[in-house]
Design a protein around this motif. Structure first.
Motif, PDB file in Angstrom:
ATOM      1  N   LEU A  87       0.828  -1.212   0.000  1.00  0.00           N
ATOM      2  CA  LEU A  87       0.000   0.000   0.000  1.00  0.00           C
ATOM      3  C   LEU A  87       0.861   1.259   0.000  1.00  0.00           C
ATOM      4  O   LEU A  87       0.605   2.195  -0.748  1.00  0.00           O
ATOM      5  CB  LEU A  87      -0.943  -0.016   1.212  1.00  0.00           C
ATOM      6  N   SER A  88       1.899   1.271   0.824  1.00  0.00           N
ATOM      7  CA  SER A  88       2.783   2.448   0.861  1.00  0.00           C
ATOM      8  C   SER A  88       3.366   2.702  -0.512  1.00  0.00           C
ATOM      9  O   SER A  88       3.443   3.845  -0.971  1.00  0.00           O
ATOM     10  CB  SER A  88       3.954   2.248   1.823  1.00  0.00           C
ATOM     11  N   PHE A  89       3.790   1.631  -1.171  1.00  0.00           N
ATOM     12  CA  PHE A  89       4.426   1.805  -2.470  1.00  0.00           C
ATOM     13  C   PHE A  89       3.435   2.381  -3.488  1.00  0.00           C
ATOM     14  O   PHE A  89       3.770   3.308  -4.226  1.00  0.00           O
ATOM     15  CB  PHE A  89       4.976   0.466  -2.976  1.00  0.00           C
ATOM     16  N   ILE A  90       2.224   1.849  -3.475  1.00  0.00           N
ATOM     17  CA  ILE A  90       1.217   2.364  -4.406  1.00  0.00           C
ATOM     18  C   ILE A  90       0.951   3.839  -4.136  1.00  0.00           C
ATOM     19  O   ILE A  90       0.894   4.663  -5.052  1.00  0.00           O
ATOM     20  CB  ILE A  90      -0.092   1.552  -4.263  1.00  0.00           C
ATOM     21  N   ILE A  91       0.813   4.180  -2.862  1.00  0.00           N
ATOM     22  CA  ILE A  91       0.548   5.574  -2.511  1.00  0.00           C
ATOM     23  C   ILE A  91       1.737   6.448  -2.879  1.00  0.00           C
ATOM     24  O   ILE A  91       1.583   7.572  -3.354  1.00  0.00           O
ATOM     25  CB  ILE A  91       0.216   5.692  -1.011  1.00  0.00           C
ATOM     26  N   PHE A  92       2.912   5.891  -2.692  1.00  0.00           N
ATOM     27  CA  PHE A  92       4.131   6.612  -3.049  1.00  0.00           C
ATOM     28  C   PHE A  92       4.130   6.970  -4.540  1.00  0.00           C
ATOM     29  O   PHE A  92       4.368   8.114  -4.926  1.00  0.00           O
ATOM     30  CB  PHE A  92       5.338   5.740  -2.701  1.00  0.00           C
ATOM     31  N   LEU A  93       3.819   5.996  -5.372  1.00  0.00           N
ATOM     32  CA  LEU A  93       3.771   6.240  -6.817  1.00  0.00           C
ATOM     33  C   LEU A  93       2.762   7.327  -7.159  1.00  0.00           C
ATOM     34  O   LEU A  93       3.061   8.282  -7.873  1.00  0.00           O
ATOM     35  CB  LEU A  93       3.365   4.954  -7.546  1.00  0.00           C
ATOM     36  N   LEU A  94       1.581   7.132  -6.613  1.00  0.00           N
ATOM     37  CA  LEU A  94       0.501   8.069  -6.905  1.00  0.00           C
ATOM     38  C   LEU A  94       0.869   9.484  -6.472  1.00  0.00           C
ATOM     39  O   LEU A  94       0.714  10.446  -7.230  1.00  0.00           O
ATOM     40  CB  LEU A  94      -0.756   7.612  -6.166  1.00  0.00           C
ATOM     41  N   SER A  95       1.394   9.602  -5.257  1.00  0.00           N
ATOM     42  CA  SER A  95       1.740  10.929  -4.752  1.00  0.00           C
ATOM     43  C   SER A  95       2.817  11.566  -5.610  1.00  0.00           C
ATOM     44  O   SER A  95       2.769  12.754  -5.904  1.00  0.00           O
ATOM     45  CB  SER A  95       2.253  10.851  -3.316  1.00  0.00           C
ATOM     46  N   SER A  96       3.799  10.758  -6.027  1.00  0.00           N
ATOM     47  CA  SER A  96       4.886  11.316  -6.833  1.00  0.00           C
ATOM     48  C   SER A  96       4.318  11.948  -8.097  1.00  0.00           C
ATOM     49  O   SER A  96       4.689  13.055  -8.472  1.00  0.00           O
ATOM     50  CB  SER A  96       5.877  10.230  -7.234  1.00  0.00           C
ATOM     51  N   VAL A  97       3.404  11.223  -8.728  1.00  0.00           N
ATOM     52  CA  VAL A  97       2.820  11.748  -9.957  1.00  0.00           C
ATOM     53  C   VAL A  97       2.129  13.082  -9.703  1.00  0.00           C
ATOM     54  O   VAL A  97       2.329  14.054 -10.434  1.00  0.00           O
ATOM     55  CB  VAL A  97       1.816  10.736 -10.549  1.00  0.00           C
ATOM     56  N   PHE A  98       1.372  13.141  -8.627  1.00  0.00           N
ATOM     57  CA  PHE A  98       0.643  14.379  -8.357  1.00  0.00           C
ATOM     58  C   PHE A  98       1.572  15.516  -7.962  1.00  0.00           C
ATOM     59  O   PHE A  98       1.361  16.665  -8.336  1.00  0.00           O
ATOM     60  CB  PHE A  98      -0.416  14.161  -7.286  1.00  0.00           C
ATOM     61  N   PHE A  99       2.594  15.188  -7.213  1.00  0.00           N
ATOM     62  CA  PHE A  99       3.518  16.252  -6.814  1.00  0.00           C
ATOM     63  C   PHE A  99       4.220  16.836  -8.027  1.00  0.00           C
ATOM     64  O   PHE A  99       4.383  18.051  -8.140  1.00  0.00           O
ATOM     65  CB  PHE A  99       4.541  15.733  -5.801  1.00  0.00           C
ATOM     66  N   VAL A 100       4.640  15.961  -8.943  1.00  0.00           N
ATOM     67  CA  VAL A 100       5.310  16.455 -10.142  1.00  0.00           C
ATOM     68  C   VAL A 100       4.350  17.338 -10.934  1.00  0.00           C
ATOM     69  O   VAL A 100       4.699  18.432 -11.368  1.00  0.00           O
ATOM     70  CB  VAL A 100       5.812  15.283 -11.017  1.00  0.00           C
ATOM     71  N   ARG A 101       3.121  16.876 -11.055  1.00  0.00           N
ATOM     72  CA  ARG A 101       2.135  17.659 -11.801  1.00  0.00           C
ATOM     73  C   ARG A 101       1.940  19.038 -11.173  1.00  0.00           C
ATOM     74  O   ARG A 101       1.931  20.058 -11.868  1.00  0.00           O
ATOM     75  CB  ARG A 101       0.809  16.895 -11.822  1.00  0.00           C
ATOM     76  N   ASN A 102       1.810  19.046  -9.851  1.00  0.00           N
ATOM     77  CA  ASN A 102       1.617  20.328  -9.175  1.00  0.00           C
ATOM     78  C   ASN A 102       2.785  21.266  -9.400  1.00  0.00           C
ATOM     79  O   ASN A 102       2.605  22.450  -9.635  1.00  0.00           O
ATOM     80  CB  ASN A 102       1.455  20.120  -7.671  1.00  0.00           C
ATOM     81  N   SER A 103       3.981  20.692  -9.312  1.00  0.00           N
ATOM     82  CA  SER A 103       5.166  21.534  -9.464  1.00  0.00           C
ATOM     83  C   SER A 103       5.247  22.100 -10.865  1.00  0.00           C
ATOM     84  O   SER A 103       5.588  23.265 -11.057  1.00  0.00           O
ATOM     85  CB  SER A 103       6.423  20.725  -9.172  1.00  0.00           C
ATOM     86  N   LEU A 104       4.917  21.267 -11.843  1.00  0.00           N
ATOM     87  CA  LEU A 104       4.972  21.748 -13.218  1.00  0.00           C
ATOM     88  C   LEU A 104       3.963  22.866 -13.435  1.00  0.00           C
ATOM     89  O   LEU A 104       4.267  23.884 -14.059  1.00  0.00           O
ATOM     90  CB  LEU A 104       4.701  20.600 -14.192  1.00  0.00           C
ATOM     91  N   LEU A 105       2.782  22.664 -12.892  1.00  0.00           N
ATOM     92  CA  LEU A 105       1.758  23.705 -13.011  1.00  0.00           C
ATOM     93  C   LEU A 105       2.229  24.992 -12.350  1.00  0.00           C
ATOM     94  O   LEU A 105       2.065  26.081 -12.882  1.00  0.00           O
ATOM     95  CB  LEU A 105       0.467  23.254 -12.324  1.00  0.00           C
ATOM     96  N   TYR A 106       2.838  24.819 -11.212  1.00  0.00           N
ATOM     97  CA  TYR A 106       3.316  25.973 -10.460  1.00  0.00           C
ATOM     98  C   TYR A 106       4.386  26.707 -11.250  1.00  0.00           C
ATOM     99  O   TYR A 106       4.390  27.936 -11.348  1.00  0.00           O
ATOM    100  CB  TYR A 106       3.872  25.490  -9.121  1.00  0.00           C
ATOM    101  N   GLN A 107       5.303  25.917 -11.825  1.00  0.00           N
ATOM    102  CA  GLN A 107       6.388  26.506 -12.591  1.00  0.00           C
ATOM    103  C   GLN A 107       5.842  27.240 -13.808  1.00  0.00           C
ATOM    104  O   GLN A 107       6.292  28.321 -14.161  1.00  0.00           O
ATOM    105  CB  GLN A 107       7.322  25.390 -13.045  1.00  0.00           C
ATOM    106  N   PHE A 108       4.849  26.630 -14.399  1.00  0.00           N
ATOM    107  CA  PHE A 108       4.222  27.239 -15.556  1.00  0.00           C
ATOM    108  C   PHE A 108       3.582  28.555 -15.143  1.00  0.00           C
ATOM    109  O   PHE A 108       3.698  29.574 -15.817  1.00  0.00           O
ATOM    110  CB  PHE A 108       3.184  26.284 -16.122  1.00  0.00           C
ATOM    111  N   ASP A 109       2.918  28.499 -14.019  1.00  0.00           N
ATOM    112  CA  ASP A 109       2.275  29.673 -13.478  1.00  0.00           C
ATOM    113  C   ASP A 109       3.292  30.794 -13.293  1.00  0.00           C
ATOM    114  O   ASP A 109       3.038  31.960 -13.575  1.00  0.00           O
ATOM    115  CB  ASP A 109       1.670  29.295 -12.113  1.00  0.00           C
TER     116      ASP A 109
END
Lengths: 218, 322, 388
Positions: free
Chosen positions: C30-52
């Motif tokens: 479960l931790s690993f699955i959550i880890f993967l999922l969170s990583s994807v979202f964090f990267v997305r957020n950062s990219l959006l932020y950078q774009f912003d």
């Protein structure tokens, strides 16, 4: 206090473990149910403890028909009124002495002071406090039984039920148990013991001996 | 369909699938219990039903426990989506972007009332040795399942029909007096001062009915209070929160710009009116009923005080009414 | 509301440690699955932020001429007409395009700037005065490619008319802007026009800057009447498009994730169903000494909640380290693509409460859901049956 009214119990259809049994036990009375294994005495205990429901008939405790209680209330009734000492002790083996004795109190969510007082008190009374943090699996048979008795008494029940309490004990420990029983009797607890151990027959403080055979009282 | 690949939406839909699965199990169990429950019987069937009633209750509690935070999340997501949808300024635009939006939101709130009512009934039932309401509560759930199902279907419909490329209305258009929505028609024909008067009158009447212990009246007034509160919130109190006489929107104040005050207002209103209804509809003991009364009055007062606060503050600061 | 029963909580925690092997297995998956999922979202957020962040210096409106769907160059003089529209503060004719470097089979983005122009990000170049008609600045990714072919100090462009043009490499573009500048060659407009074969008096498109952002829709409407065939892109459009793109990619990943989650659901169901005889007898004992079915259910719920919540916390915290300290190279590729020129950037830390809720909703309730039925089965078994 405890009244079995025309109880019939079938675990398997048409095989009667108890057949139209009636029995009254007064408050503070100590009754020994004797009989061979499979005679139906254990079934009587479990009906008194509301662990099962009779096929027909009623179990009345303190003027309350406990055989009709929904599961949740049956459990509540056990928690407040019954201390059950099982033949195989039925302790949770991987837990410590303290934890085992405390388990009946957990669902009541008592204040911490009261909680630890009750557990400590039960441990002291049945002389197991010195093993407080030992895992039950590592205890001797006699010690395990003391834990079981302490657990049965931790919430100060009115009724003590014991199913073949000496079956797994040597002579010396069995004698110890008789002494503990005498103590409990002095406290005016209602006690029912199911056993075929002759040690219990003809004891001075036993009020009554009831013989059960093939599901009927003889 | 491009909207549907938004992660938040997928999360919501995923949970919908879980709800659907478990809800359906609970529905089947409820039907069986509602039809065949007989607390006096010692039959095997009754015995199985008793066990199944535990599962039914656990599932319903599970769904309810998630529905409450999820509705907040849902509104939050709609707000988020409004940045993607052309023209939308807040959740109102998204809700109205498809024909299902408004119904869905109303249905969601309605369902929470019902589920919570179920839970209260369940509590009362469980606390009674005779379990007098077991049959009724599961019969209730077998009915309740259908609006619940409708909610899930609507949610799928809403998210799959969101088209990010079309222009949607912003809340300014939807709730303005000029447009032809039901709401604005009702508002124009009434006039806001009457409604606001009615709002405070109702609140006093609710207190009175508590003093007189008229439980049915209390519940009825609470029901009316829901409608009047929402209407006055949109047409009168909202404008003081926004400090703009023309801004009539029940969603914008959920946003950060207004300190998320909307979430508090709606929670107060919900808890107040729910307990108000519970007074008459939950067959509780007198003691519990008393606590429903008090909870209801507490939250209604909080609500009334909060909305009044905005008006008073505005008038004190600016010296004029909007 | 009901009080939390801490004794029960403690008991549940203790019980988790008693079933070590199974729970450690479930916990790590479960931790690993959550880890993967969170990583994807964090990267997305950062990219959006950078774009912003980057979008701040971008033009408010871009006007382009299309022919057959392709952007074609336009007369530079049209800038005056655009500037004449009320509200337009500045108009810049932009020169940009792509240069295909066939040796490496890759494209470089050619951007032409004049020193004083507004659209050159001040942080882009350290020493802007070095940019002359015979020099250029290059992005980090470009530099790496060129080094492979031994272009250290200068580069030879092969122009469309098959002649060569030699430019000196004057310096490198700032690494902070890597997401945008990695594949960029920054030239003067003069030389950019030569490389891209654009006539002297033409530009690729116009960038408009508007003082009052609220006027943008009005200005767009005016441009539309002035140049009916033009493609007009506003900054807001861009942001929405980008958001959609990232959400789409994130969402696509999420769909795969849902499949994973379903598998996990089955695993949990299976594992929790496989009750050991030890567990059974425990439940039997508890019931015999007065625990209600509700108490057992609550105890098992606490167990599931503790396990999944800690797995959630570990997964999310792990992902934060992975993304913000180790730059999440693999996940990054999902979004940015793994072209030969890969931006090397440090992702900015973005705290977004919504994402935490999102991940929570996708993990903890799902785990708990998977335990509902197996738990109920054990909890409602008869004491007789359990103790035998």
């Amino acid at each position: 206090m405890i009244e079995l009214k025309n109880i019939t119990k079938e675990y398997v259809p048409n095989q009667k473990a108890l057949d139209n049994v009636s029995l009254q036990i007064k408050e503070g009375e100590l009754v020994v149910l004797k009989g061979a294994s499979g005679s139906g005495k254990s079934t009587m205990l479990s009906l008194i403890a509301a662990l099962g429901k009779p096929t027909t008939g009623e179990v009345v405790v303190d003027n309350k028909v406990i055989s009709k209680l929904p599961d949740n209330f049956a459990a509540l009734y056990r928690r407040e009124n019954i201390g059950f000492i099982f033949q195989k002790f039925h302790l949770i083996e991987n837990l410590s002495v303290y934890e085992n004795i405390a388990t009946p109190l957990i669902p009541s969510n008592l204040p911490p002071k009261e909680f630890s007082f009750l557990v400590q008190n039960a441990m002291d009374r049945f002389e197991i406090a010195h093993k407080k943090n030992v895992i039950v699996k590592q205890l001797s048979g006699g010690e395990q039984q003391r834990v079981a008795i302490a657990r049965a008494n931790v919430n100060n029940p009115k009724i003590i039920l014991a199913d073949e309490p000496t079956a797994n004990l040597d002579a010396k420990l069995s004698a110890n148990f008789i002494e503990i029983l005498r103590e409990l009797k002095k406290e005016k607890k209602t006690i029912v013991i199911a056993t075929h151990d002759p040690l219990f027959f003809g004891l001075d403080f036993v009020d009554r001996e009831v013989e059960v055979k093939n599901g009927v009282i003889v | 369909m491009s909207g549907i690949l938004n992660p938040e939406i997928i999360a919501l839909l995923l949970l919908d699938v879980v709800f659907l699965f478990f809800g359906f199990i609970a529905f089947i169990l409820s039907l069986k219990i509602a039809l065949f429950w007989d607390s006096n019987a010692t039959t095997k069937r009754q015995y199985t039903l008793v066990k199944q009633s535990y599962l039914g209750a656990v599932i319903i509690k599970y769904i309810l426990a998630l529905k409450i935070p999820l509705i907040l999340f849902f509104v939050f997501i709609l707000d988020e989506l409004s940045t993607i949808l052309n023209g939308a300024m807040c959740a109102a635009g998204v809700i109205n972007a498809t024909p299902y939006g408004t119904y869905l939101l109303v249905l969601k709130i309605f369902n929470i009332y019902l589920f919570l009512y179920w839970l209260y009934l369940h509590k009362v039932d469980e606390a009674n040795e005779l379990q007098p309401y077991t049959r009724i509560k599961f019969a209730l759930f077998s009915v309740l399942f259908f609006p619940f199902l409708a909610e899930i279907v609507l949610e799928f419909a809403l998210f799959s029909s969101l088209d990010v490329n079309t222009l949607v209305d912003c809340c300014g258009t939807i709730y303005s007096f000029a447009s032809q929505s039901y709401l604005s028609v009702v508002m124009r024909s009434f006039g806001s001062s009457y409604l606001v008067g009615l709002f405070y009158f109702l609140f006093l009447a609710i207190i009175m009915s508590y003093v007189l212990k008229k439980e049915n009246l209390f519940a009825l007034l609470n029901l009316v209070f829901i409608v009047v509160s929402l209407a006055t919130l949109i047409m009168f109190f909202g404008t003081y929160i926004y400090e703009m006489p023309t801004h009539h929107c029940p969603f914008c104040f959920l946003q950060k710009d207004y300190n998320y005050v909307g979430y508090f207002l709606y929670t107060f209103l919900f808890l107040g009116t729910f307990h108000g209804l519970a007074v008459a509809f939950v067959p509780a003991t007198k003691k519990m009923q008393q606590s429903y009364y008090k909870t209801s009055l507490l939250f209604l007062s909080l609500y009334v005080l909060s909305v009044t606060f905005y008006v008073v503050r505005y008038v004190l600061v600016n010296g004029v009414w909007l | 509301m009901k009080k939390i029963n801490f004794y029960l909580l403690e008991y549940a925690l203790d019980s988790l440690t008693r079933q070590k092997r199974r729970n450690i297995f479930l916990f790590s998956v479960l931790s690993f699955i959550i880890f993967l999922l969170s990583s994807v979202f964090f990267v997305r957020n950062s990219l959006l932020y950078q774009f912003d962040d980057a979008i701040g210096v971008m033009p408010d409106i871009v006007v382009q001429q299309l022919e057959g769907g392709r952007v074609v160059s336009v007369e530079e003089d049209l800038a005056d007409e655009l500037l004449a529209i009320a509200g337009v503060q500045d108009v810049v004719g932009r020169v940009w395009g792509y240069y295909h470097f066939f040796q490496a089979n890759t494209d470089f983005a050619i951007v032409g700037v004049d020193e004083f122009e507004q659209n050159s990000n001040p942080n882009f170049v350290k020493d802007a005065s070095k940019l002359q008609d015979d020099t250029m600045f290059i992005g980090n990714g470009v530099k790496k490619v060129l080094q492979k072919f031994y272009y250290e100090k200068e580069f030879h462009f092969l122009l469309p008319d098959a002649t060569n043009m030699r430019l000196k490499i004057a310096g490198q573009l700032s690494k902070d802007s890597a997401l945008w500048s990695d594949d960029v060659m920054l030239l003067t407009k003069e030389s950019a026009k030569k490389v891209l074969a654009i006539d002297d008096n033409k530009v690729v498109d116009f960038a408009l800057f508007v003082a009052n952002k609220k006027e943008i829709p009005t200005i767009v409407a005016k441009i539309r009447t002035l140049f009916p065939t033009a493609k007009i892109t506003t900054k807001e459009n861009l942001f929405v498009e980008y958001d959609k793109l990232l959400s789409y990619r994130g969402g696509f990943f999420l769909l795969l994730f849902v499949v994973t989650l379903f598998t996990f659901f089955m695993i949990v169901y299976d594992k929790v169903s496989g009750v050991t005889s030890q567990e059974k007898s425990e439940v039997g004992i508890l019931k015999a000494i007065g625990w209600r079915v509700n108490d057992i259910l609550q105890y098992k719920f606490y167990e599931a909640f503790i396990l999944s919540f800690f797995a959630y916390a570990l997964g999310v915290i792990g992902a934060m380290f992975y993304v913000y300290s180790f730059d999440a190279s693999i996940i990054f590729d999902i979004f940015v693509g793994s072209s030969q020129i890969k931006p090397q950037i440090a992702l900015p830390f973005v705290f977004d409460a919504q994402t935490f809720f999102l991940i929570f909703f996708m993990s903890v309730p799902i785990y708990i859901a998977a335990t509902i039925i197996p738990t109920w089965r054990v909890a409602t078994l008869d004491v007789d049956e359990l103790l035998r």
